[in-house]
Design an enzyme around this catalytic site. Structure first.
Site, short mmCIF file in Angstrom:
data_model
loop_
_atom_site.label_atom_id
_atom_site.label_comp_id
_atom_site.label_asym_id
_atom_site.label_seq_id
_atom_site.Cartn_x
_atom_site.Cartn_y
_atom_site.Cartn_z
N TYR A 176 -11.39 3.16 14.13
CA TYR A 176 -10.34 3.70 13.26
C TYR A 176 -10.27 5.23 13.37
CZ TYR A 176 -7.82 4.87 9.00
OH TYR A 176 -6.92 5.38 8.10
N PRO A 228 -3.77 11.89 4.90
CA PRO A 228 -4.20 11.56 3.54
C PRO A 228 -5.73 11.58 3.43
CG PRO A 228 -2.83 9.80 4.51
CD PRO A 228 -3.24 10.71 5.61
N SER A 240 -5.64 10.67 9.30
CA SER A 240 -6.60 10.36 8.23
C SER A 240 -7.65 11.45 8.08
CB SER A 240 -7.30 9.04 8.57
OG SER A 240 -8.46 8.88 7.77
N ASN A 246 3.42 4.72 9.79
CA ASN A 246 2.42 4.47 8.74
C ASN A 246 1.61 3.20 9.00
OD1 ASN A 246 1.53 4.46 5.68
ND2 ASN A 246 2.49 2.47 6.04
N ASP A 263 6.47 -5.92 14.87
CA ASP A 263 5.09 -5.72 15.30
C ASP A 263 5.09 -4.45 16.13
OD1 ASP A 263 2.60 -5.65 16.42
OD2 ASP A 263 2.67 -7.68 17.29
N VAL A 264 4.51 -3.38 15.59
CA VAL A 264 4.59 -2.09 16.29
C VAL A 264 3.82 -2.10 17.61
CG1 VAL A 264 4.98 -0.73 14.18
CG2 VAL A 264 2.63 -1.06 15.02
N GLY A 297 0.80 -1.22 0.00
CA GLY A 297 0.00 0.00 0.00
C GLY A 297 0.83 1.28 0.00
N ILE A 298 0.37 2.25 0.76
CA ILE A 298 1.00 3.59 0.73
C ILE A 298 2.43 3.52 1.27
CG2 ILE A 298 0.80 5.98 1.47
CD1 ILE A 298 -2.21 5.58 1.82
N LYS A 347 -7.11 7.53 14.78
CA LYS A 347 -6.40 8.53 13.97
C LYS A 347 -6.53 9.92 14.59
CE LYS A 347 -4.70 5.80 10.90
NZ LYS A 347 -3.24 5.65 10.72
N1 LIG Z 1 -5.52 4.30 1.95
C1 LIG Z 1 -6.23 5.30 2.47
O1 LIG Z 1 -7.27 5.70 1.91
C2 LIG Z 1 -5.79 5.99 3.72
C3 LIG Z 1 -6.39 7.21 4.08
C4 LIG Z 1 -5.98 7.85 5.24
C5 LIG Z 1 -5.00 7.28 6.04
N2 LIG Z 1 -4.46 6.09 5.69
C6 LIG Z 1 -3.44 5.52 6.57
O2 LIG Z 1 -2.24 5.33 5.83
C7 LIG Z 1 -1.57 4.17 6.32
C8 LIG Z 1 -1.32 3.20 5.17
O3 LIG Z 1 -2.55 2.92 4.52
P1 LIG Z 1 -2.69 1.73 3.48
O4 LIG Z 1 -3.87 2.04 2.63
O5 LIG Z 1 -1.38 1.47 2.83
O6 LIG Z 1 -3.05 0.54 4.51
P2 LIG Z 1 -2.83 -1.05 4.41
O7 LIG Z 1 -3.82 -1.66 5.34
O8 LIG Z 1 -2.80 -1.49 2.99
O9 LIG Z 1 -1.34 -1.25 4.98
C9 LIG Z 1 -1.08 -1.25 6.36
C10 LIG Z 1 0.24 -1.96 6.58
O10 LIG Z 1 0.48 -1.98 8.01
C11 LIG Z 1 0.94 -3.28 8.35
N3 LIG Z 1 0.66 -3.56 9.76
C12 LIG Z 1 -0.53 -3.83 10.34
N4 LIG Z 1 -0.37 -4.09 11.64
C13 LIG Z 1 0.95 -3.96 11.90
C14 LIG Z 1 1.75 -4.11 13.07
N5 LIG Z 1 1.19 -4.45 14.25
N6 LIG Z 1 3.07 -3.89 13.00
C15 LIG Z 1 3.65 -3.55 11.81
N7 LIG Z 1 2.95 -3.43 10.66
C16 LIG Z 1 1.62 -3.62 10.71
C17 LIG Z 1 0.17 -4.21 7.44
O11 LIG Z 1 0.76 -5.50 7.35
C18 LIG Z 1 0.22 -3.43 6.13
O12 LIG Z 1 1.40 -3.71 5.41
C19 LIG Z 1 -2.44 3.60 7.42
O13 LIG Z 1 -2.03 4.10 8.66
C20 LIG Z 1 -3.81 4.15 7.09
O14 LIG Z 1 -4.64 4.23 8.22
C21 LIG Z 1 -4.82 5.43 4.55
#
Ligand SMILES: NC(=O)c1ccc[n+]([C@@H]2O[C@H](COP(=O)([O-])OP(=O)(O)OC[C@H]3O[C@@H](n4cnc5c(N)ncnc54)[C@H](O)[C@@H]3O)[C@@H](O)[C@H]2O)c1
Length: 265
Positions: free
Chosen positions: A171, A201, A158, A103, A76-77, A30-31, A175
């Site tokens: 959620y 974002p 978020s 992130n 694991d954060v 993802g991001i 955030k």
């Molecule tokens: N995509 C969106 O629309 C959006 C919008 C606003 C904010 N965000 C935020 O941006 C960030 C990334 O979003 P995304 O769309 O890539 O999300 P995603 O769910 O695709 O990715 C999240 C990542 O965090 C990892 N993760 C989960 N629990 C974990 C842990 N305990 N320790 C370490 N890693 C862990 C997952 O394995 C995954 O790789 C997130 O914090 C999300 O809340 C996303």
């Protein structure tokens, strides 16, 4: 005094990220994956601190294949010991940590439902990872940054917070807490050359499919944003990389939206 100001102005022109070691949590997909790829493209060394070991290594392999440097650390954060191990590994490998991008989050796997239907264990997990995870990682890197009198911490919040999106309350709550955490942490670390900011974002579409994404939802986002197109991870890269530069050294304690004008303060 003039000397200090002149030095600051000189630093303000420095956008170079070469050799900077930046931990990006949850960068296995993802991001976060895009942040990692683009930090590497800018000459920095991203550390992919990710709970999914295979994904972490896949992203590092991609970066190395493109000619960059990166490190994968299964992390694991939500687990203080795992975070401490990760920070130790990074220090052993590079002897420095310049940036932390908080992130990782429980996000794409979430089901939308009324808050009265959210199971307590799911509530606890979301808060544990999304809030406590950011506390644990920042707590682990802050001493290293303070020691060098330089650091950048970025907490990913978020647009769902100002929008008050429904059926997602754990959620949105998590955030929202990150904004207060950012403000408070910035006050504690400012005197040590460490800036702390939150990046907000909007609805961002990645390679990861999400149950919560509907065509109606996408259309609403587009018509509500000032810039009427889908947000993609690359849209966030400029801001997150910039906040890690020397040039961004006087920006702290801020929540900065990067959402095509979806929200306004
Ligand atoms: N995509 C969106 O629309 C959006 C919008 C606003 C904010 N965000 C935020 O941006 C960030 C990334 O979003 P995304 O769309 O890539 O999300 P995603 O769910 O695709 O990715 C999240 C990542 O965090 C990892 N993760 C989960 N629990 C974990 C842990 N305990 N320790 C370490 N890693 C862990 C997952 O394995 C995954 O790789 C997130 O914090 C999300 O809340 C996303």
């Amino acid at each position: 005094m003039l000397d200090i100001v002149e030095k600051s102005v000189a630093r303000g022109r420095n956008f170079d990220l070469t050799g900077r070691v930046v931990i990006i949590t949850g960068a296995g997909q993802g991001i976060g994956r895009e942040y990692a790829r683009q930090f590497a493209a800018a000459g920095a060394i991203p550390v992919v601190a990710e709970i999914n070991r295979d994904n972490a290594h896949r992203v590092v392999d991609e970066i190395v294949a493109d000619g960059g440097s990166a490190m994968a650390v299964r992390t694991d954060v939500a687990d203080a010991a795992s975070v401490a191990d990760a920070v130790r590994s990074v220090m052993d490998a590079y002897g420095r940590i310049d940036g932390l991008v908080n992130n990782a989050g429980i996000f794409s796997t979430l089901k939308m439902r009324e808050f009265t239907e959210i199971p307590l264990d799911e509530w606890d997990l979301v808060l544990r990872v999304n809030i406590t995870g950011c506390f644990l990682t920042a707590r682990a890197v802050a001493p290293v940054m303070k020691e060098r009198n330089w650091g950048r911490i970025i907490n990913i919040t978020s647009g769902s917070v100002p929008l008050g999106v429904k059926n997602y309350m754990h959620y949105v709550t998590s955030k929202s807490a990150l904004i207060g955490m950012t403000n408070s942490m910035a006050r504690e670390l400012g005197a040590f050359g460490v800036t702390v900011n939150a990046v907000q974002p909007g609805g961002t579409f990645t390679e990861v499919p999400r149950e919560t994404v509907t065509e109606a939802g996408k259309a609403w986002l587009k018509q509500t944003q000032c810039i009427p197109r889908e947000e993609v991870p690359m849209d966030l890269v400029g801001l997150v990389l910039f906040l890690n530069t020397e040039a961004a050294g006087f920006i702290t304690g801020q929540t900065i939206a990067c959402d095509g004008g979806l929200t306004h303060w």
